[in-house]
Design a protein around this motif. Structure first.
Motif, short mmCIF file in Angstrom:
data_model
loop_
_atom_site.label_atom_id
_atom_site.label_comp_id
_atom_site.label_asym_id
_atom_site.label_seq_id
_atom_site.Cartn_x
_atom_site.Cartn_y
_atom_site.Cartn_z
N ARG A 24 1.18 -0.40 11.69
CA ARG A 24 0.90 -0.22 10.27
C ARG A 24 1.00 1.27 9.94
O ARG A 24 0.42 2.09 10.63
CB ARG A 24 -0.50 -0.71 9.93
N SER A 25 1.70 1.59 8.88
CA SER A 25 1.80 3.00 8.49
C SER A 25 1.93 3.12 6.99
O SER A 25 2.40 2.21 6.31
CB SER A 25 2.98 3.68 9.19
N LEU A 26 1.50 4.27 6.51
CA LEU A 26 1.59 4.61 5.10
C LEU A 26 2.29 5.96 5.02
O LEU A 26 1.88 6.91 5.69
CB LEU A 26 0.19 4.70 4.49
N GLY A 73 -12.81 4.20 9.87
CA GLY A 73 -12.07 3.07 10.42
C GLY A 73 -10.80 2.76 9.67
O GLY A 73 -10.31 1.64 9.71
N LEU A 74 -10.22 3.77 8.99
CA LEU A 74 -9.04 3.54 8.16
C LEU A 74 -7.74 4.03 8.78
O LEU A 74 -6.67 3.53 8.43
CB LEU A 74 -9.22 4.24 6.80
N ALA A 75 -7.80 5.01 9.69
CA ALA A 75 -6.57 5.61 10.21
C ALA A 75 -6.63 5.83 11.72
O ALA A 75 -7.70 6.05 12.28
CB ALA A 75 -6.31 6.95 9.52
N GLY A 98 -0.99 6.59 10.21
CA GLY A 98 -1.06 5.33 10.94
C GLY A 98 -2.36 4.68 10.52
O GLY A 98 -3.44 5.25 10.69
N VAL A 99 -2.29 3.52 9.88
CA VAL A 99 -3.48 2.89 9.33
C VAL A 99 -3.93 1.69 10.17
O VAL A 99 -3.12 1.02 10.81
CB VAL A 99 -3.28 2.45 7.85
#
Length: 109
Positions: A24-26, A73-75, A98-99
């Motif tokens: 997962r990435s933003l 706990g988000l990244a 990276g999430v």
């Protein structure tokens, strides 16, 4: 400001993809405008204020943006740097995060 994107669209643009893996990435992109034309592209953007911004955003020590996101706990990772840098023309800053699964659901917050 509204910026015309490739294909005639307007920015900002939200682009999502169907996941092929558990990663997962933003990725956030910011138009920083045109760096001074006298900046040497071979040496990179070392003499402008935006470099300080990339170092501050990319720092991973206590109290950093990354540490706050990680503690919530988000990244799982964070990096910041120039995606495009053309003196006299444009500079685009990219922030990649990276999430976690929780971060994936809370990113609009």
């Amino acid at each position: 400001p509204v910026v015309v994107a490739p294909g005639g669209g307007r920015l900002p643009v939200l682009l999502t993809t169907a996941p092929l893996s558990d990663a997962r990435s933003l990725h956030l992109f910011f138009d920083l405008g045109a760096p001074p034309a006298h900046t040497d592209p071979a040496s990179g953007p070392s003499d402008d204020g935006h470099t300080l911004l990339t170092h501050l955003l990319g720092h991973e020590g206590p109290g950093s943006t990354f540490a706050v996101l990680q503690d919530a706990g988000l990244a799982t990772s964070l990096s910041a740097g120039y995606r495009t840098y053309h003196p006299g023309h444009c500079a685009v800053l990219e922030i990649s995060i990276g999430v976690t699964q929780k971060g994936e659901h809370k990113w609009p917050d």
